[in-house]
Scaffold this motif. Structure first.
Motif, PDB file in Angstrom:
ATOM      1  N   ASN A  19      35.367  44.903  33.604  1.00  0.00           N
ATOM      2  CA  ASN A  19      36.303  44.052  34.048  1.00  0.00           C
ATOM      3  C   ASN A  19      36.026  43.101  34.813  1.00  0.00           C
ATOM      4  N   VAL A  20      36.467  42.501  34.563  1.00  0.00           N
ATOM      5  CA  VAL A  20      36.638  41.369  35.761  1.00  0.00           C
ATOM      6  C   VAL A  20      38.115  40.206  36.416  1.00  0.00           C
ATOM      7  N   ASP A  21      38.491  39.775  37.392  1.00  0.00           N
ATOM      8  CA  ASP A  21      39.135  39.307  37.650  1.00  0.00           C
ATOM      9  C   ASP A  21      39.078  38.694  38.633  1.00  0.00           C
ATOM     10  N   TYR A  22      40.033  37.302  39.630  1.00  0.00           N
ATOM     11  CA  TYR A  22      40.181  36.522  40.514  1.00  0.00           C
ATOM     12  C   TYR A  22      39.759  37.151  41.912  1.00  0.00           C
ATOM     13  N   VAL A  23      40.292  38.695  41.945  1.00  0.00           N
ATOM     14  CA  VAL A  23      40.012  38.984  42.808  1.00  0.00           C
ATOM     15  C   VAL A  23      39.173  40.778  43.263  1.00  0.00           C
ATOM     16  N   SER A  24      39.097  41.570  43.206  1.00  0.00           N
ATOM     17  CA  SER A  24      39.426  42.601  42.875  1.00  0.00           C
ATOM     18  C   SER A  24      39.634  44.062  42.472  1.00  0.00           C
ATOM     19  N   THR A  25      40.135  44.349  41.703  1.00  0.00           N
ATOM     20  CA  THR A  25      41.533  45.188  41.684  1.00  0.00           C
ATOM     21  C   THR A  25      40.897  46.640  42.354  1.00  0.00           C
ATOM     22  N   GLY A  26      39.641  47.190  42.241  1.00  0.00           N
ATOM     23  CA  GLY A  26      39.529  48.584  41.536  1.00  0.00           C
ATOM     24  C   GLY A  26      38.210  48.781  41.488  1.00  0.00           C
ATOM     25  N   ASP A  27      37.487  50.437  41.708  1.00  0.00           N
ATOM     26  CA  ASP A  27      35.794  49.874  41.912  1.00  0.00           C
ATOM     27  C   ASP A  27      35.334  49.690  40.224  1.00  0.00           C
ATOM     28  N   GLY A  28      34.155  48.735  40.410  1.00  0.00           N
ATOM     29  CA  GLY A  28      33.901  48.782  38.739  1.00  0.00           C
ATOM     30  C   GLY A  28      34.788  47.065  38.594  1.00  0.00           C
ATOM     31  N   VAL A  29      35.018  46.311  39.338  1.00  0.00           N
ATOM     32  CA  VAL A  29      36.087  45.322  38.883  1.00  0.00           C
ATOM     33  C   VAL A  29      35.909  44.273  39.695  1.00  0.00           C
ATOM     34  N   LEU A  30      35.145  43.487  39.145  1.00  0.00           N
ATOM     35  CA  LEU A  30      34.376  41.853  39.837  1.00  0.00           C
ATOM     36  C   LEU A  30      34.559  41.335  40.317  1.00  0.00           C
ATOM     37  N   ALA A  31      34.996  40.108  41.516  1.00  0.00           N
ATOM     38  CA  ALA A  31      35.569  39.966  41.402  1.00  0.00           C
ATOM     39  C   ALA A  31      35.049  38.478  41.233  1.00  0.00           C
ATOM     40  N   HIS A  32      35.671  37.034  40.549  1.00  0.00           N
ATOM     41  CA  HIS A  32      35.324  35.836  40.367  1.00  0.00           C
ATOM     42  C   HIS A  32      35.751  35.037  39.580  1.00  0.00           C
ATOM     43  N   ASN A  33      35.993  33.522  39.485  1.00  0.00           N
ATOM     44  CA  ASN A  33      36.748  32.540  39.855  1.00  0.00           C
ATOM     45  C   ASN A  33      37.057  31.964  38.217  1.00  0.00           C
ATOM     46  N   LEU A  34      37.285  32.235  37.435  1.00  0.00           N
ATOM     47  CA  LEU A  34      36.357  31.971  35.709  1.00  0.00           C
ATOM     48  C   LEU A  34      36.462  30.599  35.449  1.00  0.00           C
ATOM     49  N   LEU A  35      37.294  30.052  36.482  1.00  0.00           N
ATOM     50  CA  LEU A  35      37.178  28.391  36.334  1.00  0.00           C
ATOM     51  C   LEU A  35      35.683  28.057  36.774  1.00  0.00           C
ATOM     52  N   GLN A  36      34.773  28.685  37.010  1.00  0.00           N
ATOM     53  CA  GLN A  36      33.368  28.432  36.832  1.00  0.00           C
ATOM     54  C   GLN A  36      32.606  29.238  35.808  1.00  0.00           C
ATOM     55  N   GLY A  37      32.816  29.257  34.840  1.00  0.00           N
ATOM     56  CA  GLY A  37      32.547  30.431  33.514  1.00  0.00           C
ATOM     57  C   GLY A  37      32.696  31.515  33.853  1.00  0.00           C
ATOM     58  N   ILE A  38      32.217  32.348  32.921  1.00  0.00           N
ATOM     59  CA  ILE A  38      31.682  33.835  32.492  1.00  0.00           C
ATOM     60  C   ILE A  38      30.483  34.353  32.905  1.00  0.00           C
ATOM     61  N   PRO A  39      30.286  34.771  34.167  1.00  0.00           N
ATOM     62  CA  PRO A  39      29.141  35.472  34.340  1.00  0.00           C
ATOM     63  C   PRO A  39      27.969  35.923  34.085  1.00  0.00           C
ATOM     64  N   PHE A  40      28.230  35.493  32.611  1.00  0.00           N
ATOM     65  CA  PHE A  40      26.735  37.002  31.941  1.00  0.00           C
ATOM     66  C   PHE A  40      26.496  36.151  31.354  1.00  0.00           C
ATOM     67  N   SER A  41      25.605  36.293  29.690  1.00  0.00           N
ATOM     68  CA  SER A  41      24.825  35.647  29.356  1.00  0.00           C
ATOM     69  C   SER A  41      25.055  35.656  27.977  1.00  0.00           C
ATOM     70  N   GLU A  42      24.260  34.752  27.223  1.00  0.00           N
ATOM     71  CA  GLU A  42      25.177  34.514  25.483  1.00  0.00           C
ATOM     72  C   GLU A  42      24.713  35.777  24.923  1.00  0.00           C
ATOM     73  N   ASN A  43      25.641  35.610  24.184  1.00  0.00           N
ATOM     74  CA  ASN A  43      25.410  37.148  23.090  1.00  0.00           C
ATOM     75  C   ASN A  43      25.433  38.368  23.972  1.00  0.00           C
ATOM     76  N   SER A  44      26.266  38.552  24.998  1.00  0.00           N
ATOM     77  CA  SER A  44      26.371  39.905  25.850  1.00  0.00           C
ATOM     78  C   SER A  44      27.636  41.143  25.284  1.00  0.00           C
ATOM     79  N   PHE A  45      28.272  40.304  24.246  1.00  0.00           N
ATOM     80  CA  PHE A  45      29.275  40.928  24.488  1.00  0.00           C
ATOM     81  C   PHE A  45      30.263  41.935  22.822  1.00  0.00           C
ATOM     82  N   GLU A  46      30.748  42.729  22.802  1.00  0.00           N
ATOM     83  CA  GLU A  46      31.025  42.704  21.167  1.00  0.00           C
ATOM     84  C   GLU A  46      32.334  42.493  21.199  1.00  0.00           C
ATOM     85  N   VAL A  47      33.075  43.097  22.200  1.00  0.00           N
ATOM     86  CA  VAL A  47      34.352  42.717  22.089  1.00  0.00           C
ATOM     87  C   VAL A  47      34.985  41.888  23.866  1.00  0.00           C
TER      88      VAL A  47
END
Length: 282
Positions: A19-47
């Protein structure tokens, strides 16, 4: 283990997902600005899933964001997107316009609301805009229509707002007049840093406080910067390389056990009934 990604999750997220959002809204929610891209490598997710996020990007940034979604999806992975449905809103607008012109007694109220739904989040200059003013008025003349459009989330928001109005008011700990507070801060800066700050700079900030505040709000993420219908969003997905583009309902999905995650529905109730739901494969 599932590799499911929920972008811009807010307070609606699932354990077992990333789970990702601009600010962390709970345990395990990664804070990240999506205007800067998605902070994971290619071919990482099924959904890859996001709801009512894409419309907050400009058209160009939105395309780049969907390209990032494509990049991090595994081959044959599923993207699911929910956005406000421009076509549905426009059809409601023309329907209410025609009824108002024909003299339907109830149409002007519904027309007023659908105009807000169409434009307010694009042009507003304060949080919530005129839509919030309409929802939080003591009596909504067309309450059933408004909440049929917005869903139970908005109804619960109204209930919470009305309840808060009945609570004893606390004395504010900060000055009521923000301009007065700002002038005091500037005065202190002026006295302490007189040799560094020029009088013209101080005057500039005093005279432009309104525009600075407005600009900060307009760039803060609440504004809708682009809108989509089934044609334009399908076209965008296809151009980026997605295949098998399909319009879904809130209850339908190629994602296994979709309804159990309660990201768009709960107990048969759709959280955002004004949405366009669409899926595609990489």
């Amino acid at each position: 283990m599932k590799t499911y990604l929920n972008l811009g999750c807010g307070y609606r997220y699932q354990t077992g997902w990333t789970n990702v959002d601009y600010v962390s809204t709970g345990d395990g929610v990664l804070a990240h600005n999506l205007l800067q891209g998605i902070p994971f490598s290619e071919n990482s997710f099924e959904v890859v899933y996001h709801s009512h996020i894409l419309e907050h990007f400009s058209k160009a940034d939105g395309k780049q964001f969907i390209q990032e979604c494509y990049r991090v999806l595994k081959p044959n992975g599923t993207i699911r997107i929910a956005v406000p449905d421009l076509e549905q809103i426009v059809r409601e607008y023309t329907k209410n316009l025609e009824k108002a012109l024909e003299g339907d007694a109830k149409a002007p109220q519904d027309y007023e609301w659908i105009m807000l739904e169409l434009y307010d989040q694009v042009v507003r200059s304060k949080s919530g805009g005129e839509m919030a003013d309409y929802i939080f008025q003591p009596e909504i003349p067309n309450e059933d229509y408004v909440f049929a459009r917005l869903g139970e989330e908005a109804r619960n928001l109204r209930k919470g707002n009305l309840a808060s109005l009945n609570q004893p008011k606390k004395e504010p700990s900060t000055p009521k007049d923000k301009r007065s507070m700002f002038r005091k801060v500037l005065s202190k800066l002026k006295n302490n840093l007189r040799q560094v700050l020029f009088q013209s700079e101080i005057k500039f900030y005093q005279e432009n406080l309104h525009y600075i505040t407005l600009g900060k709000f307009r760039l803060g993420g609440e504004i809708h910067q682009w809108m989509y219908d089934s044609y334009s969003l399908s076209k965008l997905l296809t151009e980026i390389g997605f295949k098998e583009v399909k319009i879904q309902t809130a209850f339908e999905s190629q994602i296994p056990n979709w309804n159990s995650y309660e990201l768009e529905t709960k107990e048969g109730i759709i959280f955002k009934p004004d949405s366009l739901f669409i899926e595609a494969k990489k």
